[in-house]
Design a protein around this motif. Structure first.
Motif, PDB file in Angstrom:
ATOM      1  N   ILE A  90      49.471  38.831  38.475  1.00  0.00           N
ATOM      2  CA  ILE A  90      50.666  38.046  38.137  1.00  0.00           C
ATOM      3  C   ILE A  90      51.320  38.576  36.873  1.00  0.00           C
ATOM      4  O   ILE A  90      52.542  38.558  36.731  1.00  0.00           O
ATOM      5  N   GLY A  91      50.513  39.082  35.954  1.00  0.00           N
ATOM      6  CA  GLY A  91      51.047  39.628  34.706  1.00  0.00           C
ATOM      7  C   GLY A  91      51.503  41.068  34.791  1.00  0.00           C
ATOM      8  O   GLY A  91      51.886  41.662  33.788  1.00  0.00           O
ATOM      9  N   ALA A  92      51.480  41.672  35.990  1.00  0.00           N
ATOM     10  CA  ALA A  92      51.890  43.063  36.198  1.00  0.00           C
ATOM     11  C   ALA A  92      51.229  44.002  35.185  1.00  0.00           C
ATOM     12  O   ALA A  92      51.905  44.721  34.450  1.00  0.00           O
ATOM     13  N   PRO A  93      49.888  44.023  35.114  1.00  0.00           N
ATOM     14  CA  PRO A  93      49.200  44.863  34.130  1.00  0.00           C
ATOM     15  C   PRO A  93      49.247  46.340  34.509  1.00  0.00           C
ATOM     16  O   PRO A  93      49.420  46.691  35.683  1.00  0.00           O
ATOM     17  N   ARG A  94      49.049  47.196  33.513  1.00  0.00           N
ATOM     18  CA  ARG A  94      48.924  48.631  33.772  1.00  0.00           C
ATOM     19  C   ARG A  94      47.470  49.012  34.038  1.00  0.00           C
ATOM     20  O   ARG A  94      47.195  50.066  34.594  1.00  0.00           O
ATOM     21  N   LEU A  95      46.539  48.133  33.617  1.00  0.00           N
ATOM     22  CA  LEU A  95      45.114  48.349  33.872  1.00  0.00           C
ATOM     23  C   LEU A  95      44.508  47.064  34.397  1.00  0.00           C
ATOM     24  O   LEU A  95      44.673  45.996  33.810  1.00  0.00           O
ATOM     25  N   LEU A  96      43.803  47.162  35.526  1.00  0.00           N
ATOM     26  CA  LEU A  96      43.093  46.029  36.108  1.00  0.00           C
ATOM     27  C   LEU A  96      41.601  46.308  36.018  1.00  0.00           C
ATOM     28  O   LEU A  96      41.128  47.336  36.516  1.00  0.00           O
ATOM     29  N   ALA A  97      40.841  45.392  35.404  1.00  0.00           N
ATOM     30  CA  ALA A  97      39.391  45.552  35.250  1.00  0.00           C
ATOM     31  C   ALA A  97      38.675  44.545  36.140  1.00  0.00           C
ATOM     32  O   ALA A  97      38.926  43.340  36.042  1.00  0.00           O
ATOM     33  N   VAL A  98      37.777  45.042  36.989  1.00  0.00           N
ATOM     34  CA  VAL A  98      37.073  44.199  37.967  1.00  0.00           C
ATOM     35  C   VAL A  98      35.573  44.418  37.824  1.00  0.00           C
ATOM     36  O   VAL A  98      35.097  45.553  37.952  1.00  0.00           O
ATOM     37  N   ASP A  99      34.826  43.355  37.581  1.00  0.00           N
ATOM     38  CA  ASP A  99      33.369  43.453  37.464  1.00  0.00           C
ATOM     39  C   ASP A  99      32.720  43.147  38.817  1.00  0.00           C
ATOM     40  O   ASP A  99      33.235  42.333  39.594  1.00  0.00           O
ATOM     41  N   ASP A 100      31.584  43.790  39.090  1.00  0.00           N
ATOM     42  CA  ASP A 100      30.801  43.524  40.307  1.00  0.00           C
ATOM     43  C   ASP A 100      31.673  43.537  41.557  1.00  0.00           C
ATOM     44  O   ASP A 100      31.654  42.602  42.370  1.00  0.00           O
ATOM     45  N   ALA A 101      32.409  44.614  41.732  1.00  0.00           N
ATOM     46  CA  ALA A 101      33.363  44.693  42.839  1.00  0.00           C
ATOM     47  C   ALA A 101      32.690  44.632  44.206  1.00  0.00           C
ATOM     48  O   ALA A 101      33.307  44.173  45.176  1.00  0.00           O
TER      49      ALA A 101
END
Length: 277
Positions: free
Chosen positions: A168-179
């Motif tokens: 929703i915040g249109a980030p340039r980096l998305l961090a995902v744990d335990d994908a």
């Protein structure tokens, strides 16, 4: 995303150490390793949420750890246990409305608050719809549509919701744990397809996993040492990706005795700084 000799040490040892990575914008970067090897700490450090203690990194042109606040502004957390958990008592709609309101209140332009209420509401709906589409979450397929409680979501559905909230915040980096945690083989394939599609749209994706798929830039952590492997692509084999300890290129501190317990304690200490432990 660039890092060299990146490490984080707590009172009881290293959470991670010797990390080097070089990934272009829009890459899918995986952090692969067993639980307790500092994977989540590395994820949070590269997302600007934890302060590294050695080496340097740069995310989106901002140097870490000096520009952590700037990195936080261009990054967003997907699911990270104990840090950005979904509230099981809330519905999907409540989560989406809450995130849209927070986004508008803290990240939007002050002038946007002067726009008519109807116009602001329409902009929020557009943000939510775009994020849901990017995350592949169709509310109509849920048991009670948008009124479905988080506790009633399947693991993959919850992952998609967490990613939608982050987007929703249109980030340039998305961090995902335990994908890939608690996913069947088919659901795991869908999860990686989702993360690849987000990366293909131009958002760099950083994902923690127990086993990285091919075609990613991979950083491997090892619970038996204080070092992490350098970044590799699927063209390299695990044997080609050596840790500092294996190649003998580390610093004098590498001579310290490193055990599973030391690494887990170091990671626990580092996570305690975020309020997770």
């Amino acid at each position: 995303m660039v890092a060299e000799g990146f490490g984080l040490k707590g009172p009881r040892g290293w959470a991670f150490r010797g990390v080097s990575v070089d990934a272009a914008a829009g890459s899918l970067v995986t952090i692969e390793g067993p639980s307790g090897s500092g994977r989540t700490c590395l994820l949070l450090a590269l997302a600007g949420r934890m302060r590294a203690t050695e080496g340097h990194a740069e995310v989106g042109g901002f140097a870490l750890p000096r520009k952590m606040a700037a990195v936080r502004r261009i990054s967003a957390l997907g699911p990270v246990t104990g840090v950005s958990d979904l509230d099981p008592a809330l519905t999907v709609a409540e989560h989406l409305r809450e995130r849209a309101l927070l986004q508008r209140r803290f990240d939007g332009s002050p002038l946007a608050l002067l726009r008519p209420r109807a116009e602001r509401a329409a902009a929020s709906r557009a943000r939510i719809e775009a994020a849901l589409a990017a995350a592949g979450l169709d509310l109509a397929t849920l048991p009670k549509a948008e009124r479905t409680s988080v506790r009633d979501l399947e693991r993959l559905e919850a992952l998609r919701l967490s990613i939608a909230l982050a987007l929703i915040g249109a980030p340039r980096l998305l961090a995902v744990d335990d994908a890939d945690l608690k996913l069947s083989e088919s659901a795991r394939a869908e999860a990686w397809a989702l993360l690849r599609s987000v990366a293909d749209s131009g958002t760099t994706v950083l994902a923690v996993c127990s086993e990285a798929p091919g075609g990613t830039v991979t950083v491997r952590t090892d619970a038996t040492t204080t070092t992490a492997t350098t970044a590799t692509t699927d063209a390299e084999t695990p044997a080609e990706a050596k840790t500092d300890a294996e190649t003998g290129t580390g610093t004098d501190a590498d001579a310290d005795t490193d055990t599973d317990t030391d690494t887990e304690k170091g990671a626990a200490d580092a996570l305690a700084e975020t309020g997770r432990a």
